[in-house]
Write a protein that holds these residues in place. Structure first.
Motif, PDB file in Angstrom:
ATOM      1  N   ASP A  81       1.014  -1.074  -0.033  1.00 23.28           N
ATOM      2  CA  ASP A  81       0.048  -0.474  -0.288  1.00 23.28           C
ATOM      3  C   ASP A  81       0.778   1.066  -0.022  1.00 23.28           C
ATOM      4  O   ASP A  81       1.722   1.388   1.111  1.00 23.28           O
ATOM      5  CB  ASP A  81      -0.977   0.123   1.062  1.00 23.28           C
ATOM      6  CG  ASP A  81      -2.251  -0.946   1.366  1.00 23.28           C
ATOM      7  OD1 ASP A  81      -1.958  -0.949   0.036  1.00 23.28           O
ATOM      8  OD2 ASP A  81      -2.533  -1.393   2.144  1.00 23.28           O
ATOM      9  N   THR A  83       0.884   5.672  -0.684  1.00 24.55           N
ATOM     10  CA  THR A  83      -0.369   6.774  -0.215  1.00 24.55           C
ATOM     11  C   THR A  83       0.881   8.322  -0.290  1.00 24.55           C
ATOM     12  O   THR A  83       1.651   8.487  -0.922  1.00 24.55           O
ATOM     13  CB  THR A  83      -0.787   6.709   0.768  1.00 24.55           C
ATOM     14  OG1 THR A  83       0.950   7.149   2.014  1.00 24.55           O
ATOM     15  CG2 THR A  83      -0.970   5.415   1.718  1.00 24.55           C
ATOM     16  N   LEU A  90      -2.131  12.082  -7.069  1.00 23.01           N
ATOM     17  CA  LEU A  90      -2.459  10.140  -7.706  1.00 23.01           C
ATOM     18  C   LEU A  90      -2.419   9.836  -8.974  1.00 23.01           C
ATOM     19  O   LEU A  90      -1.918   8.692  -9.356  1.00 23.01           O
ATOM     20  CB  LEU A  90      -3.866   9.983  -6.631  1.00 23.01           C
ATOM     21  CG  LEU A  90      -4.526   7.950  -7.047  1.00 23.01           C
ATOM     22  CD1 LEU A  90      -3.952   6.952  -6.590  1.00 23.01           C
ATOM     23  CD2 LEU A  90      -5.907   8.613  -6.986  1.00 23.01           C
ATOM     24  N   GLU A 114     -12.364   7.692  -0.696  1.00 21.65           N
ATOM     25  CA  GLU A 114     -11.145   6.451  -0.793  1.00 21.65           C
ATOM     26  C   GLU A 114     -10.428   6.239  -2.159  1.00 21.65           C
ATOM     27  O   GLU A 114     -10.941   4.825  -2.684  1.00 21.65           O
ATOM     28  CB  GLU A 114     -10.767   5.354   0.141  1.00 21.65           C
ATOM     29  CG  GLU A 114      -9.244   5.213   0.241  1.00 21.65           C
ATOM     30  CD  GLU A 114      -8.725   3.535   0.858  1.00 21.65           C
ATOM     31  OE1 GLU A 114      -8.268   4.161   1.677  1.00 21.65           O
ATOM     32  OE2 GLU A 114      -9.243   2.354   0.227  1.00 21.65           O
ATOM     33  N   LEU A 116      -8.265   5.148  -5.336  1.00 22.58           N
ATOM     34  CA  LEU A 116      -7.179   4.384  -5.591  1.00 22.58           C
ATOM     35  C   LEU A 116      -6.790   3.776  -7.203  1.00 22.58           C
ATOM     36  O   LEU A 116      -8.229   3.071  -7.248  1.00 22.58           O
ATOM     37  CB  LEU A 116      -7.236   2.937  -4.416  1.00 22.58           C
ATOM     38  CG  LEU A 116      -8.427   1.960  -4.417  1.00 22.58           C
ATOM     39  CD1 LEU A 116      -7.780   1.053  -5.023  1.00 22.58           C
ATOM     40  CD2 LEU A 116      -8.718   2.029  -2.994  1.00 22.58           C
ATOM     41  N   PHE A 130      -2.793   4.640  -3.224  1.00 20.52           N
ATOM     42  CA  PHE A 130      -4.523   5.724  -2.176  1.00 20.52           C
ATOM     43  C   PHE A 130      -4.001   6.561  -2.141  1.00 20.52           C
ATOM     44  O   PHE A 130      -2.697   6.932  -1.438  1.00 20.52           O
ATOM     45  CB  PHE A 130      -5.298   4.842  -2.063  1.00 20.52           C
ATOM     46  CG  PHE A 130      -4.999   4.327  -0.580  1.00 20.52           C
ATOM     47  CD1 PHE A 130      -5.268   4.926   0.156  1.00 20.52           C
ATOM     48  CD2 PHE A 130      -4.073   2.869  -0.416  1.00 20.52           C
ATOM     49  CE1 PHE A 130      -4.503   4.251   1.864  1.00 20.52           C
ATOM     50  CE2 PHE A 130      -3.530   3.094   0.741  1.00 20.52           C
ATOM     51  CZ  PHE A 130      -3.536   3.345   1.885  1.00 20.52           C
ATOM     52  N   VAL A 131      -5.503   7.737  -1.877  1.00 23.02           N
ATOM     53  CA  VAL A 131      -5.680   8.937  -1.549  1.00 23.02           C
ATOM     54  C   VAL A 131      -5.330   8.927   0.178  1.00 23.02           C
ATOM     55  O   VAL A 131      -6.116   8.044   0.585  1.00 23.02           O
ATOM     56  CB  VAL A 131      -6.229   9.443  -1.394  1.00 23.02           C
ATOM     57  CG1 VAL A 131      -5.988  11.039  -0.954  1.00 23.02           C
ATOM     58  CG2 VAL A 131      -6.531   9.871  -3.505  1.00 23.02           C
ATOM     59  N   ALA A 132      -4.394   9.055   1.089  1.00 19.48           N
ATOM     60  CA  ALA A 132      -4.280   9.339   2.097  1.00 19.48           C
ATOM     61  C   ALA A 132      -4.174  10.272   2.697  1.00 19.48           C
ATOM     62  O   ALA A 132      -3.400  11.543   3.453  1.00 19.48           O
ATOM     63  CB  ALA A 132      -3.887   8.241   3.643  1.00 19.48           C
TER      64      ALA A 132
END
Length: 135
Positions: A81, A83, A90, A114, A116, A130-132
């Motif tokens: 994962d 981020t 992204l 979320e 992704l 993914f966007v965190a």
């Protein structure tokens, strides 16, 4: 999540590959990593310049079944994962990943909760970007 005294420390994630150099170069460029001289550990008693940063190591294998995620007989078993802080980044990292040889498996960049994208690296290992958003 941080380790506490009395527990082992996660040093690195190791991925199998039938072409270890190609996969190592893919992740080096994707994550902005640098090779340590000779890839050897530091001399006894010397600090590790990469300590505290999770590393990715690549292990040469003779054969590797191709992951068929999300369906099929070969499960992904492990994925990374990664981020980014927002959807603009992204999109930037999407283009970088594809240019470096990743293959897009799933695109949920428009998900309002979320955003992704799921990719396969050159050896077929799935990974997500993914966007965190910062808290």
């Amino acid at each position: 999540m941080e380790g506490e005294g009395g527990f082992p420390t996660l040093r690195q994630v190791v991925l199998d590959s039938t072409d270890a150099r190609v996969l190592a170069e893919f992740y080096r460029r994707l994550l902005g990593y640098r090779y340590r001289s000779g890839d050897e550990p530091p001399p006894a008693g010397q600090p590790d310049p990469q300590a505290g940063r999770v590393q990715v190591a690549i292990q040469q294998v003779a054969a590797l079944p191709t992951v068929t995620w999300p369906e099929g007989p070969v499960a992904q078993q492990l994925h990374l994962d990664l981020t980014v802080p927002d959807t603009a980044e992204l999109d930037v990292q999407h283009q970088r990943a594809l240019a470096l040889g990743a293959r897009l498996l799933e695109d949920d960049a428009d998900d309002p909760v979320e955003p992704l994208r799921v990719y396969a690296d050159p050896a077929g290992h799935p990974f997500c970007i993914f966007v965190a958003r910062p808290a």
